[in-house]
Design an enzyme around this catalytic site. Structure first.
Site, PDB file in Angstrom:
ATOM      1  N   HIS A  46      84.933   0.574  13.882  1.00  0.00           N
ATOM      2  CA  HIS A  46      86.128  -0.217  14.202  1.00  0.00           C
ATOM      3  C   HIS A  46      85.817  -1.260  15.278  1.00  0.00           C
ATOM      4  CE1 HIS A  46      90.561  -0.756  14.994  1.00  0.00           C
ATOM      5  NE2 HIS A  46      90.108  -1.058  16.203  1.00  0.00           N
ATOM      6  N   GLU A  47      85.270  -0.793  16.386  1.00  0.00           N
ATOM      7  CA  GLU A  47      84.963  -1.734  17.479  1.00  0.00           C
ATOM      8  C   GLU A  47      83.853  -2.692  17.045  1.00  0.00           C
ATOM      9  OE1 GLU A  47      87.139  -1.756  19.719  1.00  0.00           O
ATOM     10  OE2 GLU A  47      87.984   0.262  19.463  1.00  0.00           O
ATOM     11  N   HIS A  98      85.434  -5.625  15.520  1.00  0.00           N
ATOM     12  CA  HIS A  98      85.865  -6.579  16.559  1.00  0.00           C
ATOM     13  C   HIS A  98      84.660  -7.375  17.070  1.00  0.00           C
ATOM     14  CE1 HIS A  98      90.017  -5.403  17.137  1.00  0.00           C
ATOM     15  NE2 HIS A  98      89.728  -4.143  17.430  1.00  0.00           N
TER      16      HIS A  98
END
Lengths: 499, 499
Positions: free
Chosen positions: B264-265, B268
């Protein structure tokens, strides 16, 4: 400007300077611990920008007028305000020597040099780092000439880290170390080596991290006020007495390396954590004497950390966390193992006996760089020749030679002598402490609090309120005498090795 | 002021603003990752001081005049300069709403709230955190009224994170999620659960760290530009395209939690790393749309990371690092295990199907806090009642309830809806991507580069140069339509659970 106005300007300028110093500190810490390798560019710009602001504020004529007013005020100025003005005037003078643009550029250079040094060390590439060091040396030679063209240029550097220390004092200091210690080093070399096998082997990093936590407990350091990071080169920094950072470097093949890094940096941390609450928020809490700072780290690392009593306290922890590796060890074996004296390559890993030689070599090289007698490109050859001459070891590569330390990359020329001076201060402190309190019974049970309380009372709490010579006199109750150091070493190693 | 002067003022102000933003970012990162617990005090002072400077620069009348000149310049202003002026004028307007002293105090409040939240979460102590949240809510309610007294106060918050999004749009969006997904959640609940045992058990942190390194490799993220830290709550921050930071939190009893945090990160991070080189050094490189940002993280986490193809690529790595734990697993079992759908307590650990409900609950609570219909002290009761009503779970304590997320502690009221919106954007992006390129063959071999190249071309490279709606149109080649999201979820879970 009257005194009241001057005091107000001092307060206001200090209040606006401190956030920049704080941010620069945290950004440097972040660079060493967490920032990705390619991040140096933008960080350099930000740091240079902040340095420009610091330069402007420190050299502001109104600020200097305020400092002058306070220093000339006589009895109207209280002692603390006067000391703050004294410290900041020194900083202002130092800063004013360098034009703002050069000051900013130097900050960018250091940020770059840090990244280049990390890479150069990893890749054993002295030529990659040499141009950075050349610019750093050139900057300091230029400023030494600006500051005091009559002085030895290395004296100007020494003065930054230990006020008043000069080549004229250090030449005989190191000469005495060479004279007193070289025969002992040679005699020890002819004796059988103690067993160190239970400290080598495989010590997984995650278990060493747990061990570090226990060491911090033993040192009495609250993790709520002091964290441990990991870096190529261990260091301590502080952004207030509730925000101290130490770092270590884990070597999975030798548990003693990070162990003594943690204890050494822990000694620095205890100094920072022990500064008086009443000094917080002013420059009085910023400890500037690196000799005294290193006396604290070396005190815990060696005088306490490599003592028989401490080894007794350490052994059960080592055995708990590393039961297999340390199966055959007892306290006496541990004491002998951690005091193995053997000429080696790496300063931070050196035993107490040969340590001074590592520092002396750096001292001679830096002195010659500052006078121009040695050029940066000739450093590796000179380094290796001196390691051969004084320690009898062949330096296999620059990674384990002149690239090993981080100091030149942060511009810290003149810092190294503080390690040897600090060690010598600490020997005399121990002598004094032993006359006043029972040091070893509590240490043997793992209780360092009487030691720390003594150091806090005599040294830590003063921060930068007293000058280094005043702190020292306060701790030693006598003039500094380096012979305590050589006597301690000769005595300790004669007993250990049956000389 | 003519256009040339205005452009010069813009450049100069932006150049002097960026170091402060940079330092505040690094200090926040440091606070979350490395700083000792008691360090908040001085950091708060420094941050407040810098915030005061930012306030002063952003609201400087000459700067505002320059922005106005550029925005009124018509063709004389190039598109980039105009866009920079537009972004900074928005920021200036926003900042000018708040008196400088209040702005600085809010910065101190957030620094304090972060420390208080960490402690309150660890100690399950909502009453400790509630006063901070009360002050944060009061600050934002006051500013919402100042900014647009006619608007729904929550619209003002939503607008900060996703320009133009309103309660009027989100109410039906969440209503549709509830309507479409609730029957599926119920139907899935009646089916047998897949075997997830090989993802539970004991996964030592140091091995999970090695696993994270491999995941970063799979994502194609260079560690020279992006580091991984460890925090209570995972997040991503960026200080330039060569200085991106992601964090994770290792749970030794469940390897999938950090795994999906890293993915997920990492999504980003890929967005930040992919912004155009030509935008660096200006506000055009600062991505402001959190909906689009979350579309990227959720895209990698779920649409890629929980796909059959990715599970094929992941399995050999999992088996290599955790051979014992994952002995019985195959790719299909892994796919089913990572897609276990089950109402649960923790948003960041929720499956795709129930995830939207977690966000919807936060949306409803924040909306009510902003209107004043809900008081901070009633949040736990409301939270727990909604978890029971919409997810059928009993919240055992606030640590796993309303204290679980860090967002309120950093003032991020209005941020949460972006997670659901981003998920919905991502569903439509995937549909578009699948029409244009072969997504799954490369992903199945562990090659995410075609996916990343597509996203970079359509989204990442624009940074903040385009407005969110423009980026979205560019990526989707159509208007945003949330039904892609619900259709994707219904289809995926019907197949998985044989509904």
């Amino acid at each position: 400007m009257n005194y009241q106005e001057a005091a107000a300007v001092l307060n206001e300028t200090e209040r606006t300077l401190r956030p920049y110093g704080h941010a620069l500190g945290v950004m440097s810490y972040d660079a060493a611990t967490a920032a990705p390798r390619n991040s140096a560019g933008r960080r350099g710009e930000t740091m240079a920008f902040f340095s420009g602001i610091i330069h402007e504020k420190l050299t502001d004529p109104r600020f200097r007028e305020a400092l002058r007013t306070i220093l000339d005020a006589g009895d109207e100025a209280d002692a603390r305000t006067r000391r703050r003005a004294e410290i900041l005037m020194e900083e202002s003078d130092e800063t004013a020597l360098v034009p703002a643009e050069e000051f900013r550029a130097y900050r960018m250079l250091l940020n770059e040099a840090d990244a280049v040094w990390h890479r150069a060390k990893a890749e054993n590439d002295w030529p990659a780092f040499a141009p950075c060091l050349e610019r750093i040396v050139a900057y300091h030679r230029r400023n030494a000439a600006r500051k005091n063209p009559a002085a030895h240029p290395y004296d100007v550097m020494l003065d930054k880290y230990e006020k008043g220390v000069t080549v004229a004092q250090l030449d005989p200091f190191f000469e005495a170390l060479r004279r007193e210690l070289t025969p002992v080093i040679q005699a020890v070399g002819e004796k059988p080596e103690p067993d160190v096998s239970f400290l080598r082997g495989h010590f997984p990093k995650h278990l060493q991290q747990r061990f570090s936590d226990r060491l911090m407990g033993l040192l009495g350091i609250s993790r709520d006020d002091c964290s441990i990071g990991e870096t190529e080169h261990p260091f301590t920094d502080s952004y207030g007495k509730h925000d101290v950072r130490i770092t270590t470097h884990y070597h999975e093949d030798d548990v003693s390396l990070s162990m003594y890094s943690v204890i050494h940096e822990g000694g620095h941390a205890l100094y920072e954590l022990g500064t008086g609450d009443d000094l917080e928020g002013t420059c009085l809490s910023d400890i500037r004497s690196m000799g005294i700072h290193e006396s604290q780290s070396r005190f815990y690392e060696n005088y306490i950390g490599r003592s028989r009593a401490f080894c007794s306290a350490l052994l059960p922890i080592l055995r708990e966390i590393f039961p297999e590796q340390t199966a055959g060890a007892d306290a006496e074996k541990l004491y002998r193992a951690v005091n193995l004296a053997k000429p080696s390559l790496i300063r931070t890993q050196a035993d107490e006996l040969t340590y001074g030689m590592h520092v002396m070599i750096r001292y001679e090289i830096e002195k010659a760089l500052m006078t121009g007698d040695l050029s940066v490109r000739d450093v590796p050859g000179e380094w290796n020749a001196m390691y051969k001459a004084y320690l009898g070891v062949d330096v296999p590569d620059d990674r384990r030679g002149c690239l090993q330390d981080s100091h030149w990359s942060f511009g810290g020329i003149g810092y190294f002598p503080g390690y040897a001076l600090g060690s010598a201060y600490a020997a005399q402190m121990l002598d004094r402490m032993e006359r006043e309190i029972d040091v070893w019974t509590p240490v043997g049970r793992g209780d360092l609090s009487p030691v720390t309380a003594w150091l806090r009372e005599r040294i830590h709490r003063f921060g930068n309120l007293l000058r280094p010579d005043e702190v020292l006199r306060n701790a030693l109750c006598a003039a500094f005498d380096p012979s305590y150091y050589t006597r301690y070493l000769v005595g300790k190693y004669s007993e250990l090795y049956g000389l």
